[in-house]
Design a protein around this motif. Structure first.
Motif, PDB file in Angstrom:
ATOM      1  N   ALA A   3     -28.978  11.301 -12.607  1.00 33.85           N
ATOM      2  CA  ALA A   3     -27.604  11.447 -12.124  1.00 33.85           C
ATOM      3  C   ALA A   3     -26.956  10.101 -11.849  1.00 33.85           C
ATOM      4  O   ALA A   3     -25.735   9.974 -11.954  1.00 33.85           O
ATOM      5  CB  ALA A   3     -27.576  12.317 -10.871  1.00 33.85           C
ATOM      6  N   ASP A   4     -27.753   9.076 -11.521  1.00 33.64           N
ATOM      7  CA  ASP A   4     -27.152   7.778 -11.231  1.00 33.64           C
ATOM      8  C   ASP A   4     -26.550   7.129 -12.473  1.00 33.64           C
ATOM      9  O   ASP A   4     -25.804   6.162 -12.375  1.00 33.64           O
ATOM     10  CB  ASP A   4     -28.116   6.828 -10.518  1.00 33.64           C
ATOM     11  N   PHE A   5     -26.837   7.683 -13.664  1.00 30.63           N
ATOM     12  CA  PHE A   5     -26.170   7.226 -14.876  1.00 30.63           C
ATOM     13  C   PHE A   5     -24.953   8.084 -15.199  1.00 30.63           C
ATOM     14  O   PHE A   5     -24.035   7.626 -15.868  1.00 30.63           O
ATOM     15  CB  PHE A   5     -27.119   7.257 -16.085  1.00 30.63           C
ATOM     16  N   ILE A   6     -24.937   9.339 -14.769  1.00 32.91           N
ATOM     17  CA  ILE A   6     -23.837  10.256 -15.087  1.00 32.91           C
ATOM     18  C   ILE A   6     -22.681  10.109 -14.088  1.00 32.91           C
ATOM     19  O   ILE A   6     -21.507  10.022 -14.475  1.00 32.91           O
ATOM     20  CB  ILE A   6     -24.329  11.720 -15.068  1.00 32.91           C
ATOM     21  N   ASN A   7     -22.998  10.082 -12.809  1.00 28.91           N
ATOM     22  CA  ASN A   7     -21.968  10.072 -11.773  1.00 28.91           C
ATOM     23  C   ASN A   7     -20.971   8.918 -11.881  1.00 28.91           C
ATOM     24  O   ASN A   7     -19.783   9.122 -11.619  1.00 28.91           O
ATOM     25  CB  ASN A   7     -22.608  10.115 -10.390  1.00 28.91           C
ATOM     26  N   PRO A   8     -21.370   7.709 -12.270  1.00 27.37           N
ATOM     27  CA  PRO A   8     -20.370   6.646 -12.400  1.00 27.37           C
ATOM     28  C   PRO A   8     -19.265   6.975 -13.414  1.00 27.37           C
ATOM     29  O   PRO A   8     -18.104   6.624 -13.197  1.00 27.37           O
ATOM     30  CB  PRO A   8     -21.194   5.434 -12.855  1.00 27.37           C
ATOM     31  N   PHE A   9     -19.615   7.670 -14.480  1.00 25.46           N
ATOM     32  CA  PHE A   9     -18.603   8.037 -15.481  1.00 25.46           C
ATOM     33  C   PHE A   9     -17.693   9.134 -14.953  1.00 25.46           C
ATOM     34  O   PHE A   9     -16.484   9.116 -15.190  1.00 25.46           O
ATOM     35  CB  PHE A   9     -19.284   8.455 -16.788  1.00 25.46           C
ATOM     36  N   LEU A  10     -18.266  10.065 -14.229  1.00 25.27           N
ATOM     37  CA  LEU A  10     -17.479  11.128 -13.601  1.00 25.27           C
ATOM     38  C   LEU A  10     -16.482  10.517 -12.620  1.00 25.27           C
ATOM     39  O   LEU A  10     -15.286  10.819 -12.667  1.00 25.27           O
ATOM     40  CB  LEU A  10     -18.437  12.091 -12.889  1.00 25.27           C
ATOM     41  N   HIS A  11     -16.966   9.651 -11.747  1.00 26.77           N
ATOM     42  CA  HIS A  11     -16.088   9.030 -10.748  1.00 26.77           C
ATOM     43  C   HIS A  11     -15.016   8.153 -11.401  1.00 26.77           C
ATOM     44  O   HIS A  11     -13.860   8.167 -10.979  1.00 26.77           O
ATOM     45  CB  HIS A  11     -16.906   8.216  -9.747  1.00 26.77           C
ATOM     46  N   ASN A  94     -11.752   2.754 -22.497  1.00 26.56           N
ATOM     47  CA  ASN A  94     -12.077   1.410 -22.030  1.00 26.56           C
ATOM     48  C   ASN A  94     -12.036   1.331 -20.506  1.00 26.56           C
ATOM     49  O   ASN A  94     -12.928   0.752 -19.877  1.00 26.56           O
ATOM     50  CB  ASN A  94     -11.102   0.409 -22.654  1.00 26.56           C
ATOM     51  N   MET A  95     -11.007   1.916 -19.883  1.00 21.42           N
ATOM     52  CA  MET A  95     -10.881   1.895 -18.424  1.00 21.42           C
ATOM     53  C   MET A  95     -12.020   2.670 -17.755  1.00 21.42           C
ATOM     54  O   MET A  95     -12.579   2.220 -16.748  1.00 21.42           O
ATOM     55  CB  MET A  95      -9.531   2.458 -17.989  1.00 21.42           C
ATOM     56  N   VAL A  96     -12.360   3.831 -18.313  1.00 20.08           N
ATOM     57  CA  VAL A  96     -13.437   4.643 -17.737  1.00 20.08           C
ATOM     58  C   VAL A  96     -14.773   3.912 -17.861  1.00 20.08           C
ATOM     59  O   VAL A  96     -15.536   3.834 -16.891  1.00 20.08           O
ATOM     60  CB  VAL A  96     -13.495   6.035 -18.394  1.00 20.08           C
ATOM     61  N   SER A  97     -15.051   3.360 -19.031  1.00 23.33           N
ATOM     62  CA  SER A  97     -16.328   2.655 -19.205  1.00 23.33           C
ATOM     63  C   SER A  97     -16.382   1.415 -18.318  1.00 23.33           C
ATOM     64  O   SER A  97     -17.431   1.092 -17.760  1.00 23.33           O
ATOM     65  CB  SER A  97     -16.572   2.311 -20.672  1.00 23.33           C
ATOM     66  N   GLY A  98     -15.257   0.729 -18.156  1.00 24.59           N
ATOM     67  CA  GLY A  98     -15.216  -0.436 -17.276  1.00 24.59           C
ATOM     68  C   GLY A  98     -15.458  -0.065 -15.825  1.00 24.59           C
ATOM     69  O   GLY A  98     -16.178  -0.759 -15.107  1.00 24.59           O
ATOM     70  N   GLY A  99     -14.863   1.053 -15.391  1.00 25.55           N
ATOM     71  CA  GLY A  99     -15.092   1.527 -14.024  1.00 25.55           C
ATOM     72  C   GLY A  99     -16.538   1.923 -13.799  1.00 25.55           C
ATOM     73  O   GLY A  99     -17.144   1.607 -12.771  1.00 25.55           O
ATOM     74  N   ALA A 100     -17.117   2.620 -14.771  1.00 22.25           N
ATOM     75  CA  ALA A 100     -18.523   3.022 -14.667  1.00 22.25           C
ATOM     76  C   ALA A 100     -19.434   1.799 -14.711  1.00 22.25           C
ATOM     77  O   ALA A 100     -20.424   1.724 -13.974  1.00 22.25           O
ATOM     78  CB  ALA A 100     -18.878   3.992 -15.792  1.00 22.25           C
ATOM     79  N   LYS A 101     -19.087   0.839 -15.551  1.00 23.01           N
ATOM     80  CA  LYS A 101     -19.878  -0.394 -15.661  1.00 23.01           C
ATOM     81  C   LYS A 101     -19.958  -1.100 -14.308  1.00 23.01           C
ATOM     82  O   LYS A 101     -21.019  -1.581 -13.906  1.00 23.01           O
ATOM     83  CB  LYS A 101     -19.256  -1.317 -16.707  1.00 23.01           C
ATOM     84  N   LYS A 102     -18.846  -1.133 -13.599  1.00 23.63           N
ATOM     85  CA  LYS A 102     -18.810  -1.787 -12.286  1.00 23.63           C
ATOM     86  C   LYS A 102     -19.733  -1.068 -11.301  1.00 23.63           C
ATOM     87  O   LYS A 102     -20.504  -1.701 -10.581  1.00 23.63           O
ATOM     88  CB  LYS A 102     -17.379  -1.803 -11.755  1.00 23.63           C
ATOM     89  N   ILE A 103     -19.674   0.261 -11.270  1.00 17.35           N
ATOM     90  CA  ILE A 103     -20.526   1.046 -10.374  1.00 17.35           C
ATOM     91  C   ILE A 103     -21.999   0.841 -10.735  1.00 17.35           C
ATOM     92  O   ILE A 103     -22.849   0.653  -9.856  1.00 17.35           O
ATOM     93  CB  ILE A 103     -20.153   2.539 -10.432  1.00 17.35           C
ATOM     94  N   LEU A 104     -22.306   0.863 -12.024  1.00 18.04           N
ATOM     95  CA  LEU A 104     -23.695   0.685 -12.466  1.00 18.04           C
ATOM     96  C   LEU A 104     -24.200  -0.722 -12.153  1.00 18.04           C
ATOM     97  O   LEU A 104     -25.375  -0.904 -11.808  1.00 18.04           O
ATOM     98  CB  LEU A 104     -23.816   0.994 -13.957  1.00 18.04           C
ATOM     99  N   ALA A 105     -23.332  -1.725 -12.250  1.00 16.72           N
ATOM    100  CA  ALA A 105     -23.736  -3.098 -11.928  1.00 16.72           C
ATOM    101  C   ALA A 105     -24.138  -3.216 -10.462  1.00 16.72           C
ATOM    102  O   ALA A 105     -25.072  -3.961 -10.125  1.00 16.72           O
ATOM    103  CB  ALA A 105     -22.608  -4.070 -12.262  1.00 16.72           C
ATOM    104  N   GLU A 106     -23.445  -2.479  -9.597  1.00 16.77           N
ATOM    105  CA  GLU A 106     -23.791  -2.490  -8.173  1.00 16.77           C
ATOM    106  C   GLU A 106     -25.178  -1.895  -7.926  1.00 16.77           C
ATOM    107  O   GLU A 106     -25.792  -2.160  -6.904  1.00 16.77           O
ATOM    108  CB  GLU A 106     -22.732  -1.723  -7.370  1.00 16.77           C
TER     109      GLU A 106
END
Length: 154
Positions: A3-11, A94-106
């Protein structure tokens, strides 16, 4: 897939729609996708490449939703899927992947993103660049339904 890979994209998807389109999307139950057929007529696709893992994101919109998003973001209403719609769907991806990328980087997962590409047409195929489970997250907004599809290498 965790889920820690899915939830960032959802958010990230919810955040983009709230801030850019003033929409409050409803999120459905995630399911495992067994085929490669897109659930919409226009899809934004992007690769996420990292040292720990790699994956890809596809966001498939029905025509009414894609047109509504263009109208909300650009103030013009196209009559069909055209270059403006394609460009905007690519930018949303692009915006969604960038937002998820930021969450995953954390969380310690760092990714490089490819340029988004778009595919148009009823029944087009989505071929993820890695082998792994494909998770489909359904969304509903006022103008209809769309899906976010995430796939990460096993």
């Amino acid at each position: 897939m965790r889920a820690d890979f899915i939830n960032p994209f959802l958010h990230a998807m919810v955040n983009v729609l709230r801030t850019m389109c003033e929409l409050q999307p409803q999120v459905g139950k995630s399911v495992l996708k067994e085929d490669n057929i897109a659930r919409g007529v226009v899809t934004g696709f992007i690769d996420l490449m990292g040292e720990q893992t790699s994956g890809s994101l596809a966001i498939s919109f029905t025509e009414p939703v894609a047109i509504d998003l263009v109208e909300r973001m650009l103030g013009e209403r196209p009559t069909k899927i055209d270059d403006t719609v394609r460009d905007l769907i690519g930018e949303i991806t692009n915006m969604v992947s960038g937002g998820a990328k930021k969450i995953l980087a954390e969380k310690g997962y760092n990714f490089y993103l490819s340029q988004p590409v778009t595919f148009v047409g009823e029944g087009h195929k989505i071929l993820h660049s890695v082998y792994g489970p494909k998770i489909l997250i359904p969304f509903h907004v006022e103008s209809g339904d769309f899906v976010v599809e995430v796939c990460f290498r096993d």
